[in-house]
Scaffold this motif. Structure first.
Motif, PDB file in Angstrom:
ATOM      1  N   ALA A 131       0.837  -1.202   0.000  1.00 27.70           N
ATOM      2  CA  ALA A 131       0.000   0.000   0.000  1.00 27.70           C
ATOM      3  C   ALA A 131       0.877   1.258   0.000  1.00 27.70           C
ATOM      4  O   ALA A 131       0.583   2.231  -0.700  1.00 27.70           O
ATOM      5  CB  ALA A 131      -0.936  -0.004   1.204  1.00 27.70           C
ATOM      6  N   LYS A 132       1.976   1.212   0.759  1.00 25.96           N
ATOM      7  CA  LYS A 132       2.882   2.362   0.810  1.00 25.96           C
ATOM      8  C   LYS A 132       3.543   2.588  -0.555  1.00 25.96           C
ATOM      9  O   LYS A 132       3.664   3.729  -1.009  1.00 25.96           O
ATOM     10  CB  LYS A 132       3.945   2.135   1.883  1.00 25.96           C
ATOM     11  CG  LYS A 132       4.882   3.308   2.077  1.00 25.96           C
ATOM     12  CD  LYS A 132       5.869   3.056   3.201  1.00 25.96           C
ATOM     13  CE  LYS A 132       6.787   4.251   3.365  1.00 25.96           C
ATOM     14  NZ  LYS A 132       7.767   4.043   4.430  1.00 25.96           N
ATOM     15  N   THR A 135       1.052   4.178  -2.930  1.00 26.03           N
ATOM     16  CA  THR A 135       0.909   5.601  -2.621  1.00 26.03           C
ATOM     17  C   THR A 135       2.092   6.382  -3.181  1.00 26.03           C
ATOM     18  O   THR A 135       1.915   7.450  -3.791  1.00 26.03           O
ATOM     19  CB  THR A 135       0.786   5.816  -1.095  1.00 26.03           C
ATOM     20  OG1 THR A 135      -0.374   5.111  -0.643  1.00 26.03           O
ATOM     21  CG2 THR A 135       0.678   7.292  -0.744  1.00 26.03           C
ATOM     22  N   ARG A 138       1.849   6.463  -7.089  1.00 25.99           N
ATOM     23  CA  ARG A 138       0.832   7.422  -7.518  1.00 25.99           C
ATOM     24  C   ARG A 138       1.355   8.856  -7.394  1.00 25.99           C
ATOM     25  O   ARG A 138       1.175   9.672  -8.302  1.00 25.99           O
ATOM     26  CB  ARG A 138      -0.447   7.256  -6.698  1.00 25.99           C
ATOM     27  CG  ARG A 138      -1.214   5.986  -7.011  1.00 25.99           C
ATOM     28  CD  ARG A 138      -2.414   5.811  -6.091  1.00 25.99           C
ATOM     29  NE  ARG A 138      -3.303   6.940  -6.113  1.00 25.99           N
ATOM     30  CZ  ARG A 138      -4.287   7.124  -6.995  1.00 25.99           C
ATOM     31  NH1 ARG A 138      -4.481   6.220  -7.930  1.00 25.99           N
ATOM     32  NH2 ARG A 138      -5.049   8.191  -6.948  1.00 25.99           N
ATOM     33  N   SER A 139       2.010   9.150  -6.306  1.00 25.55           N
ATOM     34  CA  SER A 139       2.547  10.489  -6.087  1.00 25.55           C
ATOM     35  C   SER A 139       3.626  10.817  -7.122  1.00 25.55           C
ATOM     36  O   SER A 139       3.635  11.910  -7.695  1.00 25.55           O
ATOM     37  CB  SER A 139       3.112  10.593  -4.673  1.00 25.55           C
ATOM     38  OG  SER A 139       3.703  11.846  -4.472  1.00 25.55           O
TER      39      SER A 139
END
Length: 157
Positions: A131-132, A135, A138-139
């Motif tokens: 999940a990290k 994230t 995506r960033s």
């Protein structure tokens, strides 16, 4: 013939990042088109509809710039989607030369159905990441896209 020492062997240059992004895009596009075919739309049509679901009242010109297509190409796509009953184009009250694009209820319902399909695809494809990491990815992709968009705008001027 003499053997080369490991240090003398020619090493391949690293694979270009643009190539890796393209390969990822093509694979995702194939998966997306397969999933969306049952709904009668393509990946880019879904993306246009999903953008309109979150940012209603965009103009065709704004959409064409966002998707790096000519206004004529966007106009053709919007005509097809409008004929299918998925969106409406209406005159902007402040400037009658500008059309505003909004989703119909059928368009919004279709986006919701397709969102469920896209969620399954994303969960599967990106399941190799934590999940990290997702994230962070995506960033980073958002930052690169914004930077590239600025560069494209500057180059076009």
């Amino acid at each position: 013939m003499a053997q080369r020492k490991p240090s003398e062997q020619t090493s391949r240059p690293p694979v270009r990042t643009t190539y890796l992004v393209s390969q990822t895009w093509f694979a995702l596009r194939d998966l997306t088109d397969i999933a969306l075919k049952q709904h009668g739309i393509t990946g880019i049509q879904y993306t246009v509809l999903s953008i309109l679901a979150s940012r209603n009242n965009l103009s065709p010109a704004q959409l064409s710039r966002r998707f790096y297509v000519t206004p004529q190409a966007m106009g053709q796509m919007l005509t097809l989607l409008e004929t299918s009953g998925l969106l409406n184009r209406t005159e902007d009250p402040a400037n009658r030369r500008i059309l505003r694009v909004t989703l119909t209820k059928a368009g919004l319902d279709l986006v919701k159905e397709c969102d469920a399909e896209m969620k399954v695809i994303e969960e599967d494809v990106f399941s190799i990441l934590t999940a990290k990491e997702i994230t962070m990815l995506r960033s980073m992709l958002q930052s690169v896209a914004e930077h590239a968009r600025k560069d494209a705008t500057t180059s076009a001027a």
